[in-house]
Every structure is written in structure tokens, then in C-alpha cells.
Design a protein around this motif. Structure first.
Motif, PDB file in Angstrom:
ATOM      1  N   SER A  17       0.806  -1.227   0.000  1.00 56.45           N
ATOM      2  CA  SER A  17       0.000   0.000   0.000  1.00 56.45           C
ATOM      3  C   SER A  17       0.836   1.272   0.000  1.00 56.45           C
ATOM      4  O   SER A  17       0.263   2.362  -0.078  1.00 56.45           O
ATOM      5  CB  SER A  17      -0.897   0.027   1.231  1.00 56.45           C
ATOM      6  OG  SER A  17      -0.132   0.295   2.396  1.00 56.45           O
ATOM      7  N   LEU A  28      -0.120   4.145  -1.973  1.00 52.09           N
ATOM      8  CA  LEU A  28      -1.426   4.709  -1.613  1.00 52.09           C
ATOM      9  C   LEU A  28      -1.347   5.587  -0.380  1.00 52.09           C
ATOM     10  O   LEU A  28      -2.264   6.366  -0.107  1.00 52.09           O
ATOM     11  CB  LEU A  28      -2.434   3.573  -1.349  1.00 52.09           C
ATOM     12  CG  LEU A  28      -2.696   2.634  -2.520  1.00 52.09           C
ATOM     13  CD1 LEU A  28      -3.511   1.428  -2.063  1.00 52.09           C
ATOM     14  CD2 LEU A  28      -3.436   3.365  -3.628  1.00 52.09           C
ATOM     15  N   MET A  29      -0.250   5.453   0.374  1.00 51.79           N
ATOM     16  CA  MET A  29      -0.135   6.197   1.631  1.00 51.79           C
ATOM     17  C   MET A  29       0.622   7.511   1.464  1.00 51.79           C
ATOM     18  O   MET A  29       0.440   8.438   2.246  1.00 51.79           O
ATOM     19  CB  MET A  29       0.566   5.326   2.677  1.00 51.79           C
ATOM     20  CG  MET A  29      -0.208   4.066   3.048  1.00 51.79           C
ATOM     21  SD  MET A  29      -1.827   4.413   3.769  1.00 51.79           S
ATOM     22  CE  MET A  29      -1.345   4.817   5.451  1.00 51.79           C
ATOM     23  N   ASP A  76      -8.831  11.391   6.176  1.00 52.47           N
ATOM     24  CA  ASP A  76      -9.147  10.088   6.763  1.00 52.47           C
ATOM     25  C   ASP A  76      -8.814  10.100   8.252  1.00 52.47           C
ATOM     26  O   ASP A  76      -7.919  10.812   8.701  1.00 52.47           O
ATOM     27  CB  ASP A  76      -8.327   8.977   6.084  1.00 52.47           C
ATOM     28  CG  ASP A  76      -8.853   8.663   4.694  1.00 52.47           C
ATOM     29  OD1 ASP A  76      -9.911   9.206   4.316  1.00 52.47           O
ATOM     30  OD2 ASP A  76      -8.203   7.880   3.987  1.00 52.47           O
ATOM     31  N   SER A 121     -15.081   4.006   0.453  1.00 48.96           N
ATOM     32  CA  SER A 121     -13.881   4.222   1.263  1.00 48.96           C
ATOM     33  C   SER A 121     -14.114   3.871   2.723  1.00 48.96           C
ATOM     34  O   SER A 121     -15.210   4.031   3.247  1.00 48.96           O
ATOM     35  CB  SER A 121     -13.450   5.679   1.151  1.00 48.96           C
ATOM     36  OG  SER A 121     -12.448   5.966   2.094  1.00 48.96           O
ATOM     37  N   ARG A 134      -6.388   1.132   2.991  1.00 52.81           N
ATOM     38  CA  ARG A 134      -6.216   1.694   1.647  1.00 52.81           C
ATOM     39  C   ARG A 134      -6.028   0.590   0.609  1.00 52.81           C
ATOM     40  O   ARG A 134      -6.502   0.687  -0.517  1.00 52.81           O
ATOM     41  CB  ARG A 134      -5.016   2.654   1.616  1.00 52.81           C
ATOM     42  CG  ARG A 134      -5.239   3.939   2.419  1.00 52.81           C
ATOM     43  CD  ARG A 134      -5.294   5.152   1.501  1.00 52.81           C
ATOM     44  NE  ARG A 134      -5.792   6.335   2.181  1.00 52.81           N
ATOM     45  CZ  ARG A 134      -5.109   7.479   2.339  1.00 52.81           C
ATOM     46  NH1 ARG A 134      -3.879   7.589   1.856  1.00 52.81           N
ATOM     47  NH2 ARG A 134      -5.665   8.501   2.933  1.00 52.81           N
ATOM     48  N   GLU A 161      -9.344  -0.909  -0.245  1.00 59.96           N
ATOM     49  CA  GLU A 161     -10.179  -0.069  -1.108  1.00 59.96           C
ATOM     50  C   GLU A 161      -9.868  -0.325  -2.577  1.00 59.96           C
ATOM     51  O   GLU A 161     -10.674  -0.043  -3.451  1.00 59.96           O
ATOM     52  CB  GLU A 161      -9.974   1.413  -0.765  1.00 59.96           C
ATOM     53  CG  GLU A 161     -10.652   1.773   0.546  1.00 59.96           C
ATOM     54  CD  GLU A 161     -10.316   3.180   1.029  1.00 59.96           C
ATOM     55  OE1 GLU A 161      -9.721   3.949   0.266  1.00 59.96           O
ATOM     56  OE2 GLU A 161     -10.661   3.482   2.188  1.00 59.96           O
TER      57      GLU A 161
END
Lengths: 208, 208
Positions: free
Chosen positions: A97, A100-101, A108, B3, B12, B15
Motif C-alpha cells: 500500500s 497509496l499512503m 481520513d 472508502s 487503503r 479499497e
DNA sequence: CCGCATCCTCATGGATACTG
DNA sequence: CAGTATCCATGAGGATGCGG
């Protein structure tokens, strides 16, 4: 979960942990055994009926067990030994991930306890030689301690024990540092993190 | 996928790959790039609208790319480099699923190609020293070749090349052997598998 | 309170027919 | 062949209720 009807390990796994929210419940129990209320808190956004349903299914599948905590009649949920072996797949997904981070929280919700899984997952995949150290992490929320020993890396709630150094940053930058996405020097030059104490210990821990 | 609203790597990831069928689509593309029709075949039970939807989402997320295969206007789906990195999480889940696989197929559909992921995932986690070898696998369906080299273990469609040995078994027993759930001697004594050729090569490959 | 169960509404999944 | 369109079944989300 409806069966996929495929004799394949991945498909059979997903029949157990593939439902929405399920793996996030396991994440919480991997951080620590917890009561229903703690799980609901650690899983912002989950509906109470879904949490109850997921716990029931996980228990039936042999991933989770209900037990009586402490002295009395307080019910607590914990992972079975097989359930705890989901640490591998989960850490693997956390590493995946990283792209994505890097875009940051974007509104969030965030809980410092989630770093107890993420930081070791990222660090242990990247740092080979380990110099023992205890480093305080202040990322917003309860303080944590990154503990590097010969046997491995772990992040636990900080209990006031002696520290070699303390690192203060926001979560996204700490993750980037753990992932090796940027160097400690760059991050510090930009004012993204601050170090108190033995800087060399921090540098060694993050191989930065 | 809606989400989770959590700044957590696992959330994440889910998702992107948490929707039903999604990770199985990735599994198929990890076996080989494929056309729509091949994917539908390799994913028994999926509805055509769902396959189309999942491919669209995976492409939008940067996990899959559509491309024109061969000479002309034939569309093919393949994993991007980041998508291919899902091999780690998927192999990890396959290893975790071992207790779910020992009960056998129970009427589930089976495709020999799924072993190209499972056998290396199980073997490489268990066998440390590797003696190079080429072993034919006959498990029902197209013949495969287990190829052990210094650089790793892989299972590919068999192309008629020279083999050190051939192993014939049903899928569940081959998986049990790869997982180390039972020994080669036990399995053979019970008539669960048969070996032609260099038995020592098979024994070395499975560390049995 | 805590630990859920119920109820209702809306989104997603599944099966199949159909089309460029 | 490579998908869309459609229609029904199932599951998720959110509010609220309720017994211990």
C-alpha cells in the motif's frame, strides 16, 4: 460470504476473510486483544451490527475466540494461533500500500495504534542489520515506542521506560521514512520531523 | 468500493483490491496476461458484468493495464509492475489457507494453472537449499513443470522439455506435499501419488 | 453504560439476455 | 468475442431499541 466454489488457496482464504471490514477487525486484534467497545472505537465507520456479524463469522471460522478477560465476566476477543498467522498477509498488504499512503491522510481518520503494525512491516522488509535501540514515537495520539532488538522490530505503547531518542513527526512522514521513500536528512531539512536524544540510534533504526 | 476513511495501509489496500472477485482476477493475471475470455474461463462462477467492472476498476487504480497483444487489434489484460507486486500478499494468503485446503476439493472446480502460484508459494517458504531440477506434474488438466533453479522455484506449463522425473497425484495431495503436511513416503505408501524417473530429484525438491 | 439485535433504505452482487 | 443492460437477491449503512 458466498463460496467461490474454487479449489484454490486464495479463494478459500477470501471465503474466510474476504468480507468487507473483516480483515480490519483482524488488524485490530493483531494490535491487541480487545473488547467489543474497543473494537468499535478502533474501527471508525463500522456499523455495530456488522462488527457483531464479523466477530461471529470469524469465531465460527476459528480465526477469533471469545474469552473472559481478567478476573470476571468481561468478554474479550482475541485471535487464535491460526488467526494470528494473518500477520504475514496483512503486513504484506501494508507494504504493497505504500504508493497509496504517500498522498497523506486527506481527511481520513487516524489512530496511532495502527502504526504498531505498519512500521515493523515496512522496516523489517528493508533494514537488514539491526542495532538494538528504544526510540519514542510521537505522531499524535498516545506515545509509542519503537523497540529494535536482535530478534526483531516492534512498536508498542510507550510505558515511560528509558529511550535512546524521541522522534516527532506526522504519520505520513513517519511511514515514508519507514518505507525508505525519503531520507531522514531530507525530511528534517524540510522540517517534517524532529529528533531529541541520540540521533545515531534513529539513523540506525531506519537505515537512513 | 466505498472508502473506509482510515489512514491505514491495510484499509487503503482493501479499497483497491477488497471487492469480491478482485483478488482472484489478479491471481489469473499473475499466472499469465490474458484476454477477457481467458479470464472468464479461469474464474468459474464470475458474472460477465462483474468481470468487466473489476477490470475497469483495477485499470483505473493502476493495477491492471489493457494492451494490444500480438500483431493486431486483440485486447489483452496484464498487471502493471505495481500490480505484479501483489504476488507477495497473494502467496502469503495461499500459505495461510493450508488448513482450508487439506479437506480437499469437495466438489469445487479446479484448474491446474492455479498450482503455478500455490506450489512455489508453499515450497519456497519451507525448502531452503535448492537442488536444480525439472519435474513434471500431472494433476489432471494440462501438464505442468516444476522448475527448481538456484534463483528460485517456479511452475510453468510443460512444453515437452526433458524432465528429471514426473509426479502424478491429485491436487490436494500435491498441495499437502508442497506444504509439508505429510511425507512423500507416507503419501506413496497410501497410493496417493506416483513417481517416474529420478526419485531423488523429487525428494530434494520437496525436501521430503 | 455495554453489547449487541432489529428495522429500514440504499448499494452491490449474481444470473441471464442481449448487442456492437 | 467482449462486453452491456436488465432484473432480482443479498448485503451494507445508519438509526434506534433493549436486555443485562
Amino acid at each position: 460470504m458466498r463460496s467461490y466454489g474454487q479449489f484454490c488457496g486464495l479463494a478459500r482464504s477470501l471465503e474466510v476473510i474476504g468480507d468487507r471490514w473483516t480483515l480490519l477487525v483482524v488488524r485490530q486484534l493483531l494490535i491487541a486483544p480487545a473488547r467489543y467497545r474497543d473494537l468499535a472505537e478502533g474501527l471508525p465507520g463500522i456499523a455495530t451490527n456488522l462488527l457483531a456479524d464479523r466477530l461471529r463469522n470469524l469465531e465460527a471460522a476459528g480465526v477469533v475466540e471469545r474469552r473472559l478477560a481478567g478476573t470476571g465476566s468481561v468478554v474479550e476477543y482475541a485471535l487464535t494461533p491460526w488467526g494470528a498467522e494473518l500477520r504475514g498477509p496483512i503486513e504484506s498488504l501494508i507494504r504493497w500500500s505504500t504508493p497509496l499512503m504517500v498522498r497523506g491522510p486527506e481527511g481520513d481518520s487516524f489512530r496511532a495504534e495502527w502504526l504498531t503494525l505498519a512500521v515493523p512491516a515496512l522496516l523489517s522488509a528493508r533494514v537488514e542489520v539491526r542495532t538494538p535501540a528504544a526510540i519514542g514515537l510521537e505522531v499524535g495520539g498516545p506515545p509509542l515506542r519503537l523497540s529494535v532488538t536482535d530478534s526483531g522490530v516492534e512498536v508498542v505503547p510507550h510505558d515511560g521506560r528509558a529511550l535512546d531518542a524521541t522522534l516527532r513527526a506526522d504519520p505520513a512522514h513517519l511511514l515514508g521514512l519507514a518505507a525508505g521513500a525519503f531520507t531522514l536528512d531530507d525530511a528534517r531539512a524540510l522540517g517534517l520531523l524532529a529528533i531529541d536524544g541520540d540521533e545515531a540510534a534513529v539513523r540506525a533504526a531506519f537505515a537512513a
